[in-house]
Design a protein around this motif. Structure first.
Motif, PDB file in Angstrom:
ATOM      1  N   VAL A  74      -1.438   8.223   3.371  1.00  0.00           N
ATOM      2  CA  VAL A  74      -1.187   9.357   2.868  1.00  0.00           C
ATOM      3  C   VAL A  74      -0.048   8.319   1.277  1.00  0.00           C
ATOM      4  O   VAL A  74      -0.698   6.998   0.874  1.00  0.00           O
ATOM      5  CB  VAL A  74       0.195  10.577   3.227  1.00  0.00           C
ATOM      6  CG1 VAL A  74      -0.858  11.309   3.975  1.00  0.00           C
ATOM      7  CG2 VAL A  74       1.051   9.107   3.448  1.00  0.00           C
ATOM      8  N   ASP A  75       0.330   9.076   0.415  1.00  0.00           N
ATOM      9  CA  ASP A  75       0.847   9.590  -0.743  1.00  0.00           C
ATOM     10  C   ASP A  75       2.509  10.305  -0.285  1.00  0.00           C
ATOM     11  O   ASP A  75       1.881  11.700  -0.930  1.00  0.00           O
ATOM     12  CB  ASP A  75       0.233   9.924  -2.186  1.00  0.00           C
ATOM     13  CG  ASP A  75       1.181   9.820  -3.065  1.00  0.00           C
ATOM     14  OD1 ASP A  75       2.335   9.220  -3.352  1.00  0.00           O
ATOM     15  OD2 ASP A  75       0.647   9.970  -4.199  1.00  0.00           O
ATOM     16  N   TYR A  76       3.342   9.366  -0.588  1.00  0.00           N
ATOM     17  CA  TYR A  76       4.274   9.960  -0.128  1.00  0.00           C
ATOM     18  C   TYR A  76       5.692   9.925  -1.527  1.00  0.00           C
ATOM     19  O   TYR A  76       6.162   8.316  -1.408  1.00  0.00           O
ATOM     20  CB  TYR A  76       5.502  10.047   0.985  1.00  0.00           C
ATOM     21  CG  TYR A  76       6.684  10.209   1.807  1.00  0.00           C
ATOM     22  CD1 TYR A  76       7.120  11.557   0.942  1.00  0.00           C
ATOM     23  CD2 TYR A  76       7.507   9.337   1.399  1.00  0.00           C
ATOM     24  CE1 TYR A  76       8.417  11.787   0.903  1.00  0.00           C
ATOM     25  CE2 TYR A  76       8.500   9.872   1.929  1.00  0.00           C
ATOM     26  CZ  TYR A  76       9.151  10.634   1.563  1.00  0.00           C
ATOM     27  OH  TYR A  76      10.396  12.262   1.367  1.00  0.00           O
ATOM     28  N   ASN A  77       5.689  10.606  -2.256  1.00  0.00           N
ATOM     29  CA  ASN A  77       6.329  10.358  -3.474  1.00  0.00           C
ATOM     30  C   ASN A  77       5.716   8.963  -4.526  1.00  0.00           C
ATOM     31  O   ASN A  77       7.483   8.584  -4.603  1.00  0.00           O
ATOM     32  CB  ASN A  77       8.307   9.689  -3.167  1.00  0.00           C
ATOM     33  CG  ASN A  77       8.568  11.099  -2.345  1.00  0.00           C
ATOM     34  OD1 ASN A  77       8.412  12.105  -2.538  1.00  0.00           O
ATOM     35  ND2 ASN A  77       9.836  11.121  -1.436  1.00  0.00           N
ATOM     36  N   THR A  78       4.612   8.817  -4.472  1.00  0.00           N
ATOM     37  CA  THR A  78       4.145   8.069  -5.689  1.00  0.00           C
ATOM     38  C   THR A  78       3.531   6.444  -4.363  1.00  0.00           C
ATOM     39  O   THR A  78       3.669   5.924  -5.657  1.00  0.00           O
ATOM     40  CB  THR A  78       4.674   7.567  -7.093  1.00  0.00           C
ATOM     41  OG1 THR A  78       6.326   6.568  -6.084  1.00  0.00           O
ATOM     42  CG2 THR A  78       5.617   8.307  -7.325  1.00  0.00           C
ATOM     43  N   VAL A  79       4.557   6.379  -3.064  1.00  0.00           N
ATOM     44  CA  VAL A  79       4.263   4.974  -2.387  1.00  0.00           C
ATOM     45  C   VAL A  79       3.215   5.743  -1.738  1.00  0.00           C
ATOM     46  O   VAL A  79       3.463   7.125  -0.381  1.00  0.00           O
ATOM     47  CB  VAL A  79       5.322   4.991  -1.621  1.00  0.00           C
ATOM     48  CG1 VAL A  79       5.427   3.431  -0.593  1.00  0.00           C
ATOM     49  CG2 VAL A  79       6.826   4.826  -2.604  1.00  0.00           C
ATOM     50  N   GLU A  80       2.462   4.541  -1.492  1.00  0.00           N
ATOM     51  CA  GLU A  80       1.352   4.962  -0.629  1.00  0.00           C
ATOM     52  C   GLU A  80       1.016   4.503   0.834  1.00  0.00           C
ATOM     53  O   GLU A  80       1.305   3.368   1.047  1.00  0.00           O
ATOM     54  CB  GLU A  80      -0.613   4.237  -1.451  1.00  0.00           C
ATOM     55  CG  GLU A  80      -1.229   4.856  -1.994  1.00  0.00           C
ATOM     56  CD  GLU A  80      -2.456   4.534  -2.246  1.00  0.00           C
ATOM     57  OE1 GLU A  80      -2.774   3.944  -1.605  1.00  0.00           O
ATOM     58  OE2 GLU A  80      -2.988   5.042  -3.692  1.00  0.00           O
ATOM     59  N   GLY A  81       0.890   5.071   2.030  1.00  0.00           N
ATOM     60  CA  GLY A  81       1.003   4.236   3.407  1.00  0.00           C
ATOM     61  C   GLY A  81       0.520   5.240   3.751  1.00  0.00           C
ATOM     62  O   GLY A  81      -0.588   5.684   3.726  1.00  0.00           O
ATOM     63  N   TYR A  82       1.076   5.157   5.530  1.00  0.00           N
ATOM     64  CA  TYR A  82      -0.035   5.553   6.260  1.00  0.00           C
ATOM     65  C   TYR A  82       1.419   6.316   7.694  1.00  0.00           C
ATOM     66  O   TYR A  82       2.233   5.639   7.485  1.00  0.00           O
ATOM     67  CB  TYR A  82      -0.827   4.867   7.545  1.00  0.00           C
ATOM     68  CG  TYR A  82      -1.867   3.790   6.605  1.00  0.00           C
ATOM     69  CD1 TYR A  82      -2.604   4.109   6.631  1.00  0.00           C
ATOM     70  CD2 TYR A  82      -1.929   3.073   5.595  1.00  0.00           C
ATOM     71  CE1 TYR A  82      -4.061   3.339   6.353  1.00  0.00           C
ATOM     72  CE2 TYR A  82      -2.904   1.972   4.783  1.00  0.00           C
ATOM     73  CZ  TYR A  82      -3.589   2.477   5.003  1.00  0.00           C
ATOM     74  OH  TYR A  82      -4.807   2.115   4.844  1.00  0.00           O
ATOM     75  N   MET A  83       0.777   7.963   8.324  1.00  0.00           N
ATOM     76  CA  MET A  83       1.539   8.451   8.572  1.00  0.00           C
ATOM     77  C   MET A  83       1.012   8.823   9.928  1.00  0.00           C
ATOM     78  O   MET A  83      -0.364   9.631   9.664  1.00  0.00           O
ATOM     79  CB  MET A  83       1.888   9.823   8.298  1.00  0.00           C
ATOM     80  CG  MET A  83       3.579   8.988   7.014  1.00  0.00           C
ATOM     81  SD  MET A  83       3.852  10.305   6.068  1.00  0.00           S
ATOM     82  CE  MET A  83       5.892   9.674   5.825  1.00  0.00           C
ATOM     83  N   SER A  84       1.780   8.556  10.864  1.00  0.00           N
ATOM     84  CA  SER A  84       0.890   9.643  12.002  1.00  0.00           C
ATOM     85  C   SER A  84       0.711  11.340  12.392  1.00  0.00           C
ATOM     86  O   SER A  84       1.098  12.119  11.439  1.00  0.00           O
ATOM     87  CB  SER A  84       2.089   9.233  12.983  1.00  0.00           C
ATOM     88  OG  SER A  84       1.478  10.291  15.092  1.00  0.00           O
ATOM     89  N   GLY A  85      -0.250  11.106  12.230  1.00  0.00           N
ATOM     90  CA  GLY A  85      -0.841  12.471  11.790  1.00  0.00           C
ATOM     91  C   GLY A  85      -0.693  13.491  12.544  1.00  0.00           C
ATOM     92  O   GLY A  85      -0.800  15.271  12.572  1.00  0.00           O
ATOM     93  N   GLU A  86      -0.107  13.218  14.099  1.00  0.00           N
ATOM     94  CA  GLU A  86       0.867  14.295  15.038  1.00  0.00           C
ATOM     95  C   GLU A  86       1.627  15.225  14.559  1.00  0.00           C
ATOM     96  O   GLU A  86       2.109  16.116  14.515  1.00  0.00           O
ATOM     97  CB  GLU A  86       1.079  13.147  16.283  1.00  0.00           C
ATOM     98  CG  GLU A  86       2.059  13.751  17.424  1.00  0.00           C
ATOM     99  CD  GLU A  86       2.137  12.974  18.502  1.00  0.00           C
ATOM    100  OE1 GLU A  86       2.483  13.452  19.821  1.00  0.00           O
ATOM    101  OE2 GLU A  86       1.776  11.664  18.253  1.00  0.00           O
ATOM    102  N   TYR A  87       2.270  14.646  13.842  1.00  0.00           N
ATOM    103  CA  TYR A  87       3.590  14.479  13.303  1.00  0.00           C
ATOM    104  C   TYR A  87       3.838  15.251  11.389  1.00  0.00           C
ATOM    105  O   TYR A  87       4.704  15.028  10.830  1.00  0.00           O
ATOM    106  CB  TYR A  87       4.579  14.286  13.289  1.00  0.00           C
ATOM    107  CG  TYR A  87       5.023  13.265  14.319  1.00  0.00           C
ATOM    108  CD1 TYR A  87       5.594  14.113  15.433  1.00  0.00           C
ATOM    109  CD2 TYR A  87       4.777  11.956  14.813  1.00  0.00           C
ATOM    110  CE1 TYR A  87       5.968  13.574  16.283  1.00  0.00           C
ATOM    111  CE2 TYR A  87       4.988  11.276  15.879  1.00  0.00           C
ATOM    112  CZ  TYR A  87       5.270  12.205  16.845  1.00  0.00           C
ATOM    113  OH  TYR A  87       5.949  11.722  18.178  1.00  0.00           O
TER     114      TYR A  87
END
Length: 305
Positions: A74-87
């Protein structure tokens, strides 16, 4: 690691200091909404990797790709990384303000369409490096609004997300910054000082709390430079510089009783001082580098500019 600083010495900057944008983003595929109290953004798709940021319930992220095993890139506030899809509540389309976007076409103009696809009529065109507001996503297309008020769709393949508004730049296009490395260092120092007194929190990425490397990463990201996330790994950013040749903006590193190459990092501000997110008073503060405690644990410096 090759930093954008190399480009600064050989080309004109294509991103204004006042509207810093993320380079090399992936195309969007949808939007995710955080459905838990807090959700961590990590640098890899697992729960043991480095925490890059923490999103709150209701925050939106740009879905870049399905990373497998229940994770999304994902891109969160211009930072790319990974998030759990569960949430995350994921949708292929949504009308929600995401932030700002910078057109990246390599010099060509970008067609703005009346709908999310190339078969829709052309509303207008955008010049390369134009900055617009992103107000939605629809199946890999950004819904955007220009400074003139025009609304339409552009392919997310030709746009990267930005931290600041086009309005702060006057005409909505990318300004050309022809600044010396030293003046850029002073700008970094001035920006860093705006956060004096902000609390130290382990894992904090700003702007309301920082840890030491979160602070340096946040400050440099504002100016278009991507640093590694931890003090030890930031030792590989930039180029080595001796203590006697320090300039404002240089990263300075320290090591306490640890097996890691470095355990603390700050930004040199000149006159023998540096600014950092301190675990002494648990806040961003300025301390002496050449004398006292930090002189005894100082190990290295790196020049990013």
């Amino acid at each position: 690691m090759i930093t954008p600083a190399k480009l600064l010495r050989t080309t004109l900057l294509t991103v204004a200091v006042s509207a810093v944008c993320m380079i090399g983003a992936s195309a969007a595929s949808g939007v995710g909404t955080v459905n838990t109290d807090a959700l961590r953004l990590r640098n890899e798709a697992n729960t043991t990797s480095t925490i890059l940021a923490t999103a709150s319930e209701g925050d939106t992220v740009v879905i870049l790709e399905d990373a497998g095993n229940g994770w999304y890139k994902v891109d969160y506030n211009t930072v790319e990384g990974y998030m759990s899809g569960e949430y995350l509540t994921v949708s292929a389309q949504a009308d929600v303000t995401i932030g700002y976007g910078l057109v990246q076409t390599g010099g060509s103009t970008l067609n703005v369409r009346s709908g999310p696809g190339t078969t829709y009529s052309k509303v207008t065109t955008l010049n390369d490096n134009a900055v617009v507001t992103i107000v939605g996503i629809n199946n890999g297309w950004y819904k955007i609004k220009t400074s003139s008020g025009a609304v339409g769709y552009v392919s997310s393949e030709y746009m990267v997300t930005c931290k600041d508004s086009a309005g702060s730049r006057g005409d909505g296009t990318t300004a050309v910054a022809v600044a010396s490395d030293s003046s850029m260092g002073q700008q970094i120092v001035s920006y860093a000082k705006q956060f004096l007194g902000v609390p130290y929190v382990y894992g904090g990425n700003g702007p309301n709390s920082f840890d030491c490397s979160g602070f340096t990463s946040y400050i440099y990201r504002h100016f278009g430079y991507t640093l590694n996330r931890t003090a030890s790994t930031q030792l590989s950013n930039g180029v080595a510089v001796s203590k006697s040749e320090l300039q404002p903006g240089d990263l300075v590193f320290f090591r306490y009783n640890t097996s890691y190459p470095a355990s603390h990092v700050g930004i040199y501000i000149g006159n023998g001082q540096f600014i950092h997110a301190s675990t002494n008073k648990y806040q961003v503060q300025i301390d002496q580098l050449m004398t006292g405690h930090y002189a005894n644990v100082y190990i290295a410096a790196r020049r990013i500019l």
